[in-house]
Scaffold this active site. Structure first.
Site, mmCIF file in Angstrom:
data_model
loop_
_atom_site.group_PDB
_atom_site.id
_atom_site.type_symbol
_atom_site.label_atom_id
_atom_site.label_comp_id
_atom_site.label_asym_id
_atom_site.label_seq_id
_atom_site.Cartn_x
_atom_site.Cartn_y
_atom_site.Cartn_z
ATOM 1 C CB ALA A 1 1.047 15.311 21.314
ATOM 2 N N GLY A 2 -2.522 13.920 21.435
ATOM 3 C CA GLY A 2 -3.678 13.313 22.616
ATOM 4 C C GLY A 2 -3.406 11.875 22.610
ATOM 5 C CB VAL A 3 -6.021 9.677 23.989
ATOM 6 C CG1 VAL A 3 -6.027 8.109 24.189
ATOM 7 C CG2 VAL A 3 -6.268 10.273 25.066
ATOM 8 C CB ILE A 4 -6.194 8.874 18.773
ATOM 9 C CG1 ILE A 4 -7.549 8.321 19.393
ATOM 10 C CG2 ILE A 4 -6.048 8.179 17.467
ATOM 11 C CD1 ILE A 4 -8.875 8.960 18.692
ATOM 12 C CB ALA B 1 -4.521 11.929 15.982
ATOM 13 C CG HIS C 1 6.373 -8.507 48.572
ATOM 14 N ND1 HIS C 1 6.805 -7.195 48.352
ATOM 15 C CD2 HIS C 1 7.240 -9.164 48.860
ATOM 16 C CE1 HIS C 1 8.040 -7.392 48.228
ATOM 17 N NE2 HIS C 1 8.593 -8.680 48.439
HETATM 18 P P1 FAD Z 1 -19.119 3.784 18.180
HETATM 19 O O1 FAD Z 1 -18.276 2.805 18.645
HETATM 20 O O2 FAD Z 1 -18.529 4.755 17.278
HETATM 21 O O3 FAD Z 1 -20.405 2.943 17.447
HETATM 22 C C1 FAD Z 1 -21.333 3.757 16.825
HETATM 23 C C2 FAD Z 1 -21.695 2.676 15.643
HETATM 24 O O4 FAD Z 1 -23.042 3.289 15.326
HETATM 25 C C3 FAD Z 1 -21.007 2.562 14.550
HETATM 26 O O5 FAD Z 1 -20.798 1.269 14.235
HETATM 27 C C4 FAD Z 1 -21.543 3.345 13.284
HETATM 28 O O6 FAD Z 1 -21.228 2.783 12.060
HETATM 29 C C5 FAD Z 1 -22.894 3.207 13.791
HETATM 30 N N1 FAD Z 1 -23.915 4.221 13.201
HETATM 31 C C6 FAD Z 1 -23.914 5.390 13.361
HETATM 32 N N2 FAD Z 1 -24.865 6.129 12.744
HETATM 33 C C7 FAD Z 1 -25.848 5.006 12.338
HETATM 34 C C8 FAD Z 1 -27.153 5.114 11.854
HETATM 35 N N3 FAD Z 1 -27.848 6.154 11.607
HETATM 36 N N4 FAD Z 1 -27.730 3.767 11.483
HETATM 37 C C9 FAD Z 1 -26.873 2.772 11.677
HETATM 38 N N5 FAD Z 1 -25.794 2.720 12.368
HETATM 39 C C10 FAD Z 1 -25.060 3.996 12.586
HETATM 40 N N6 FAD Z 1 -12.024 4.282 23.913
HETATM 41 C C11 FAD Z 1 -11.873 3.601 25.262
HETATM 42 O O7 FAD Z 1 -12.531 3.704 26.213
HETATM 43 N N7 FAD Z 1 -10.556 3.012 25.114
HETATM 44 C C12 FAD Z 1 -9.658 2.781 24.275
HETATM 45 O O8 FAD Z 1 -8.550 2.108 24.469
HETATM 46 C C13 FAD Z 1 -10.111 3.850 23.002
HETATM 47 N N8 FAD Z 1 -9.226 3.694 21.913
HETATM 48 C C14 FAD Z 1 -9.519 4.156 20.832
HETATM 49 C C15 FAD Z 1 -8.714 4.200 19.812
HETATM 50 C C16 FAD Z 1 -9.047 4.611 18.710
HETATM 51 C C17 FAD Z 1 -8.003 4.796 17.414
HETATM 52 C C18 FAD Z 1 -10.194 5.487 18.528
HETATM 53 C C19 FAD Z 1 -10.569 6.124 17.238
HETATM 54 C C20 FAD Z 1 -11.159 5.335 19.778
HETATM 55 C C21 FAD Z 1 -10.638 5.012 20.980
HETATM 56 N N9 FAD Z 1 -11.437 4.955 22.066
HETATM 57 C C22 FAD Z 1 -11.326 4.383 23.088
HETATM 58 C C23 FAD Z 1 -12.866 5.518 21.886
HETATM 59 C C24 FAD Z 1 -14.191 4.441 21.605
HETATM 60 O O9 FAD Z 1 -13.823 3.904 20.469
HETATM 61 C C25 FAD Z 1 -15.470 5.237 21.524
HETATM 62 O O10 FAD Z 1 -15.702 5.879 22.913
HETATM 63 C C26 FAD Z 1 -16.535 4.228 21.657
HETATM 64 O O11 FAD Z 1 -16.328 3.450 20.307
HETATM 65 C C27 FAD Z 1 -17.973 4.988 21.605
HETATM 66 O O12 FAD Z 1 -18.884 4.193 21.542
HETATM 67 P P2 FAD Z 1 -20.359 4.486 20.819
HETATM 68 O O13 FAD Z 1 -20.972 3.133 21.185
HETATM 69 O O14 FAD Z 1 -20.866 5.626 21.375
HETATM 70 O O15 FAD Z 1 -19.984 4.758 19.421
HETATM 71 P P1 AMP Z 2 -7.366 14.501 21.614
HETATM 72 O O1 AMP Z 2 -8.358 15.403 22.320
HETATM 73 O O2 AMP Z 2 -6.755 13.866 22.880
HETATM 74 O O3 AMP Z 2 -7.732 13.476 20.489
HETATM 75 O O4 AMP Z 2 -6.209 15.391 21.282
HETATM 76 C C1 AMP Z 2 -6.341 16.181 19.949
HETATM 77 C C2 AMP Z 2 -5.029 16.976 20.272
HETATM 78 O O5 AMP Z 2 -4.967 17.702 18.904
HETATM 79 C C3 AMP Z 2 -5.348 18.074 21.246
HETATM 80 O O6 AMP Z 2 -4.273 18.172 21.876
HETATM 81 C C4 AMP Z 2 -5.260 19.481 20.355
HETATM 82 O O7 AMP Z 2 -4.546 20.637 20.876
HETATM 83 C C5 AMP Z 2 -4.575 19.156 19.123
HETATM 84 N N1 AMP Z 2 -4.901 19.984 17.833
HETATM 85 C C6 AMP Z 2 -5.917 20.337 17.443
HETATM 86 N N2 AMP Z 2 -5.842 20.933 16.121
HETATM 87 C C7 AMP Z 2 -4.349 21.137 16.041
HETATM 88 C C8 AMP Z 2 -3.577 21.597 14.930
HETATM 89 N N3 AMP Z 2 -4.114 22.438 13.784
HETATM 90 N N4 AMP Z 2 -2.264 21.549 14.879
HETATM 91 C C9 AMP Z 2 -1.683 20.871 15.941
HETATM 92 N N5 AMP Z 2 -2.402 20.197 17.085
HETATM 93 C C10 AMP Z 2 -3.629 20.441 16.805
#
Ligand code: FAD
Ligand code: AMP
Length: 476
Positions: free
Chosen positions: A190-193, A277, A452
């Site tokens: 029950a985290g962000v995702i 998640a 306001h």
């Molecule tokens: P990434 O976005 O993961 O990009 C890395 C890229 O590198 C990818 O395209 C990957 O394929 C590529 N790559 C990896 N290794 C190699 C390699 N060796 N060669 C070539 N390419 C490679 N963050 C927020 O701030 N707001 C949000 O609302 C939010 N919502 C999210 C919802 C979900 C469902 C998820 C999963 C994440 C969310 N996040 C959110 C987190 C956010 O997506 C990440 O923090 C962010 O994308 C990180 O950016 P990055 O550039 O470090 O990596």
């Molecule tokens: P986040 O770090 O925001 O993505 O949240 C992930 C959440 O998953 C955290 O609150 C963890 O406590 C929870 N979590 C990790 N492992 C388990 C598990 N085996 N069963 C239930 N919850 C878990």
């Protein structure tokens, strides 16, 4: 001979593509290698965030919110919508269109800024040589760089005994693609995702149960805010089971059987789909050769100093593959800072003023410290709060749940934290970030004129309440 670049960036997510654009703006010959392939089989820049993270999740959160409001809230406005229905494939199509527009936009920005994009997997070798294995072929190209920026992002964590199968047991990618609403959806974590994607499918009709191992709900969030949010989520029908640890999951005849442990008791729950998640970890598979000079930490992240420099002084790393919050805006700001440091400019990031947002309804947003952290650190503070229910705008919107809570140093009045739960919290937090970045005080917010009627008046009134002089609530 290998093609020469000033800067080679590995990874084209918000960390990497932003770093590449900034490096090119500063006059450096720049390449960005990314291996992500879009639904059309072509390169899709933008990483997790644009393709399978921030953007598609927000597209579905908004679509599902419209549907939910139509069903439950518009009647109060005197609007009778009649029988409301939705088309999942159209919703997914709209989401895909937004993703394509944005990933294509990054490709356009690369062209305009003369960043060379390579579609393939990059590997850092010794002496800043970078090998690119071109996507969809066996071809290998070699590049040479004066400076390398690693931005390889992260991947979902799997739980032992719960294998992803891409259909019944899925990660974020699968949960953004269900072709129909699962009748019963289990969410582990029950985290962000978990909360965001659980909300999407709950609004579209799933019975959603969130299984959370920890005893407290959202322990990273201020306690008052987490409590207020939990109340609203419960009203919406999200079944959040705290202290419930998932031990294993098995798919039998299209049903996911999930074994959970709660206290001393073990039980089995049945779902049609299961979203795992439980967090993400740095992705560095095949990124580094043994002799490239870059070290990993014990947690598998690329080891960097406070300026994002790795153990090789000409190689940097940013975003989810290094320490710090896994947030897109944190990755991008690191990318900009690193490009500027490489160009000889002074640059830094204030990790203390990185805002966090959870895009549920109500939204949850915060910056800085919460009450518990301040107490643990022995810092004396004053607190002020204000409910949206006492704002004219909140009532006019028909969405007045939640509040603003501010924390300021007891002696200097400097703002130490801001916590918001309510409509548009994601936008409102920006004012508090600016105030904190400028070392502003609660008194500064109290003396700023707020339009306001707006929701931002709750920030104004919370700042006034901190000094017991709010106008539209009784000061305690
Ligand atoms: P990434 O976005 O993961 O990009 C890395 C890229 O590198 C990818 O395209 C990957 O394929 C590529 N790559 C990896 N290794 C190699 C390699 N060796 N060669 C070539 N390419 C490679 N963050 C927020 O701030 N707001 C949000 O609302 C939010 N919502 C999210 C919802 C979900 C469902 C998820 C999963 C994440 C969310 N996040 C959110 C987190 C956010 O997506 C990440 O923090 C962010 O994308 C990180 O950016 P990055 O550039 O470090 O990596
Ligand atoms: P986040 O770090 O925001 O993505 O949240 C992930 C959440 O998953 C955290 O609150 C963890 O406590 C929870 N979590 C990790 N492992 C388990 C598990 N085996 N069963 C239930 N919850 C878990």
């Amino acid at each position: 001979m290998a093609e020469q670049f000033d800067v080679v960036v590995i990874g084209g997510g918000p960390g990497g593509y932003v770093a590449a654009i900034r490096a090119a703006q500063l006059g450096m010959k720049t390449a960005c290698i990314d291996m992500f392939t879009g639904k059309d089989g072509k390169q899709a820049l933008g990483g997790t965030c644009l393709n399978v993270g921030c953007i598609p999740s927000k597209a579905l959160l908004d679509s599902s919110k419209h549907y939910h409001h139509l069903q439950h809230d518009y009647g109060d406005h005197g609007i009778n919508a009649g029988d409301v229905s939705f088309d999942v494939s159209k919703m997914l199509g709209r989401k895909d269109g937004i993703v394509k527009q944005l990933t294509g936009g990054v490709a356009g920005l690369f062209k305009a800024n003369k960043v060379t994009a390579f579609h393939g997997k990059g590997k850092l070798l010794a002496n800043r040589e970078v090998e690119v294995t071109v996507s969809g072929s066996e071809d290998v190209t070699k590049l040479e760089a004066k400076f390398v920026i690693l931005a390889s992002g992260s991947e979902p964590i799997a739980i032992p005994g719960v294998e992803f199968d891409g259909e019944y047991i899925v990660d974020n990618v699968g949960a953004l693609e269900f072709s129909e609403t699962p009748k019963r959806l289990g969410v582990i974590g029950a985290g962000v995702i978990g909360l965001e994607l659980g909300s999407v499918w709950s609004r579209l009709g799933s019975d959603v149960i969130l299984l959370e191992a920890l005893p407290d709900f959202l322990p990273v969030v201020d306690e008052d805010v987490a409590r207020a949010a939990a109340r609203d989520f419960k009203k919406q029908g999200l079944d959040i089971r705290l202290g419930t640890k998932v031990k294993k999951a098995e798919v039998r005849k299209g049903v996911v059987h999930v074994t959970v442990e709660s206290g001393d008791e073990e039980s089995v729950l049945e779902f049609d789909r299961l979203l795992v998640a439980v967090g993400r970890r740095a992705y560095t598979e095949g990124l580094l050769s043994d002799d490239c000079g870059v070290k990993l930490t014990e947690r598998g992240q690329v080891e960097v100093d406070s300026q994002s420099r790795t153990s090789d002084e000409n190689v940097w790393a940013v975003g989810d593959c290094v320490r710090g919050p896994m947030l897109a805006h944190k990755a991008s700001e690191e990318g900009i800072a690193v490009a500027e440091i490489i160009a000889g400019m002074p640059a830094h990031i204030h990790f203390d003023t990185v805002p966090w947002v959870i895009y549920t309804d109500p939204e949850i947003a915060w910056v800085g410290k919460n009450e518990k952290e301040l107490r643990e650190e022995g810092i004396e503070f004053n607190t002020g709060s204000f409910p949206f229910a006492a704002t004219g705008r909140g009532l006019a919107l028909g969405n007045a749940s939640g509040m603003v809570k501010l924390l300021a140093d007891a002696e200097t009045d400097e703002l130490l934290g801001a916590h918001i739960v309510g409509a548009s919290a994601s936008e409102l937090i920006a004012e508090c970030v600016v105030a904190m970045e400028f070392h502003g005080s609660a008194e500064d917010l109290a003396r700023i004129v707020h339009a306001h009627p707006t929701l931002s008046e709750a920030i104004h009134e919370a700042a006034l309440n901190l000094d017991k002089r709010a106008i539209h609530r009784v000061n305690k």
